[in-house]
Write a protein that holds these residues in place. Structure first.
Motif, mmCIF file in Angstrom:
data_model
loop_
_atom_site.group_PDB
_atom_site.id
_atom_site.type_symbol
_atom_site.label_atom_id
_atom_site.label_comp_id
_atom_site.label_asym_id
_atom_site.label_seq_id
_atom_site.Cartn_x
_atom_site.Cartn_y
_atom_site.Cartn_z
ATOM 1 N N HIS A 19 0.861 -1.180 0.000
ATOM 2 C CA HIS A 19 0.000 0.000 0.000
ATOM 3 C C HIS A 19 0.899 1.231 0.000
ATOM 4 C CE1 HIS A 19 -3.938 -1.911 0.750
ATOM 5 N NE2 HIS A 19 -3.160 -2.887 1.170
ATOM 6 N N ILE A 20 0.686 2.097 -0.982
ATOM 7 C CA ILE A 20 1.463 3.328 -1.089
ATOM 8 C C ILE A 20 0.532 4.488 -1.403
ATOM 9 C CG2 ILE A 20 3.623 2.193 -1.762
ATOM 10 C CD1 ILE A 20 2.979 2.958 -4.677
ATOM 11 N N GLY A 21 1.010 5.693 -1.146
ATOM 12 C CA GLY A 21 0.255 6.889 -1.487
ATOM 13 C C GLY A 21 -0.184 7.680 -0.276
ATOM 14 N N ALA A 22 -0.574 8.912 -0.533
ATOM 15 C CA ALA A 22 -0.973 9.838 0.521
ATOM 16 C C ALA A 22 -2.485 9.961 0.650
ATOM 17 C CB ALA A 22 -0.356 11.207 0.262
ATOM 18 N N SER A 23 -3.234 9.052 0.033
ATOM 19 C CA SER A 23 -4.697 9.140 0.111
ATOM 20 C C SER A 23 -5.192 9.079 1.546
ATOM 21 C CB SER A 23 -5.340 8.015 -0.700
ATOM 22 O OG SER A 23 -4.977 8.125 -2.050
ATOM 23 N N GLY A 24 -4.562 8.264 2.362
ATOM 24 C CA GLY A 24 -4.952 8.187 3.772
ATOM 25 C C GLY A 24 -4.796 9.520 4.466
ATOM 26 N N LEU A 25 -3.717 10.228 4.144
ATOM 27 C CA LEU A 25 -3.529 11.569 4.713
ATOM 28 C C LEU A 25 -4.603 12.524 4.221
ATOM 29 C CD1 LEU A 25 0.310 12.301 4.546
ATOM 30 C CD2 LEU A 25 -1.078 11.730 6.529
ATOM 31 N N VAL A 26 -4.910 12.449 2.942
ATOM 32 C CA VAL A 26 -5.944 13.322 2.390
ATOM 33 C C VAL A 26 -7.263 13.085 3.119
ATOM 34 C CG1 VAL A 26 -7.304 13.866 0.336
ATOM 35 C CG2 VAL A 26 -4.851 13.522 0.129
ATOM 36 N N TYR A 27 -7.652 11.816 3.266
ATOM 37 C CA TYR A 27 -8.890 11.493 3.976
ATOM 38 C C TYR A 27 -8.852 12.000 5.416
ATOM 39 C CZ TYR A 27 -10.018 8.265 0.149
ATOM 40 O OH TYR A 27 -10.292 7.716 -1.063
ATOM 41 N N ALA A 28 -7.730 11.768 6.085
ATOM 42 C CA ALA A 28 -7.613 12.181 7.485
ATOM 43 C C ALA A 28 -7.677 13.698 7.623
ATOM 44 C CB ALA A 28 -6.316 11.646 8.081
ATOM 45 N N TYR A 29 -6.930 14.415 6.787
ATOM 46 C CA TYR A 29 -6.906 15.872 6.891
ATOM 47 C C TYR A 29 -8.267 16.484 6.579
ATOM 48 C CZ TYR A 29 -1.754 15.532 6.879
ATOM 49 O OH TYR A 29 -0.448 15.251 7.159
ATOM 50 N N ILE A 30 -8.891 16.010 5.519
ATOM 51 C CA ILE A 30 -10.195 16.566 5.153
ATOM 52 C C ILE A 30 -11.235 16.216 6.213
ATOM 53 C CG2 ILE A 30 -12.069 16.504 3.455
ATOM 54 C CD1 ILE A 30 -9.909 16.173 1.286
ATOM 55 N N SER A 31 -11.199 15.007 6.728
ATOM 56 C CA SER A 31 -12.129 14.622 7.798
ATOM 57 C C SER A 31 -11.918 15.488 9.024
ATOM 58 C CB SER A 31 -11.944 13.145 8.170
ATOM 59 O OG SER A 31 -12.250 12.331 7.081
ATOM 60 N N PHE A 32 -10.667 15.724 9.366
ATOM 61 C CA PHE A 32 -10.379 16.572 10.520
ATOM 62 C C PHE A 32 -10.935 17.976 10.309
ATOM 63 C CE2 PHE A 32 -8.035 19.423 13.198
ATOM 64 C CZ PHE A 32 -8.016 18.748 14.406
ATOM 65 N N LEU A 33 -10.713 18.530 9.136
ATOM 66 C CA LEU A 33 -11.236 19.872 8.853
ATOM 67 C C LEU A 33 -12.765 19.891 8.894
ATOM 68 C CD1 LEU A 33 -8.836 20.901 5.946
ATOM 69 C CD2 LEU A 33 -8.899 21.889 8.248
ATOM 70 N N PHE A 34 -13.393 18.858 8.325
ATOM 71 C CA PHE A 34 -14.856 18.807 8.293
ATOM 72 C C PHE A 34 -15.429 18.716 9.709
ATOM 73 C CE2 PHE A 34 -18.813 16.392 8.341
ATOM 74 C CZ PHE A 34 -19.605 17.215 7.559
ATOM 75 N N PHE A 35 -14.959 17.748 10.480
ATOM 76 C CA PHE A 35 -15.524 17.568 11.820
ATOM 77 C C PHE A 35 -15.121 18.710 12.754
ATOM 78 C CE2 PHE A 35 -15.937 13.198 10.239
ATOM 79 C CZ PHE A 35 -17.294 13.045 10.461
#
Length: 176
Positions: free
Chosen positions: A134-150
């Protein structure tokens, strides 16, 4: 009723003007710092990909293999590695905006938020994902956007909520 002379009124206006200038300067600094951190991080990602392309090598083996203790390095390297230029580009735009947003709205705790998101998302991938690298920054994107949303939802901050919704729709795979 207290009478205020012209001199005092002018002083009040000057103080208000100085406070406003100070707030604008703080906003500029937060945006500048977010921009610099975001650009620096993305530069690292792009340099890594360009090294892979230039020297015809792949760092994918440094990715994360779920439940494989020998891939522990992937906890740290996974967000830095991307399958191809399109994969990297698709992560770059939302990362750029999300990092600036986190630095702007959560200046004092931004680095902690970003580092813990990095580690937690990769640990979750290691525990729950299916086999293979598993490679890539998608997990970070999901985490950052979720953090901003919530963060925007819980604090009732419309600007923060608006930014996160724009990111969610721009990075449409979060919904579809």
């Amino acid at each position: 009723h207290v009478s205020v002379g012209k001199k005092e009124k002018r002083g009040d206006w000057t103080n208000t003007s100085r406070k406003l200038e100070s707030l604008i300067d703080q906003d500029k600094r937060k945006l500048r710092d977010g921009f610099l951190l975001s650009i620096s991080f993305l530069l690292i990602l792009w340099i890594i990909k360009l090294i892979e392309i230039t020297f015809n090598i792949s760092f994918s083996s440094l990715g994360l293999v779920p439940r494989d203790l020998s891939s522990w390095a992937g906890l740290f390297f996974t967000p830095l590695l991307h399958a191809d230029l399109l994969h990297l580009f698709n992560n770059s735009v939302p990362l750029f905006v999300a990092i600036i947003g986190i630095m702007y709205f959560y200046r004092k705790s931004a680095l902690f938020i970003m580092a813990s998101s990095w580690l937690v998302t990769n640990v979750l991938v290691w525990i729950f994902a299916k086999g293979g690298y598993h490679i890539g920054a998608s997990g970070l994107v999901y985490a950052y956007i979720s953090f901003l949303f919530f963060g925007g939802a819980f604090s009732n901050n419309r600007n923060l909520l608006g930014l996160s919704l724009v990111l969610i729709f721009a990075y449409g795979t979060m919904i579809w």
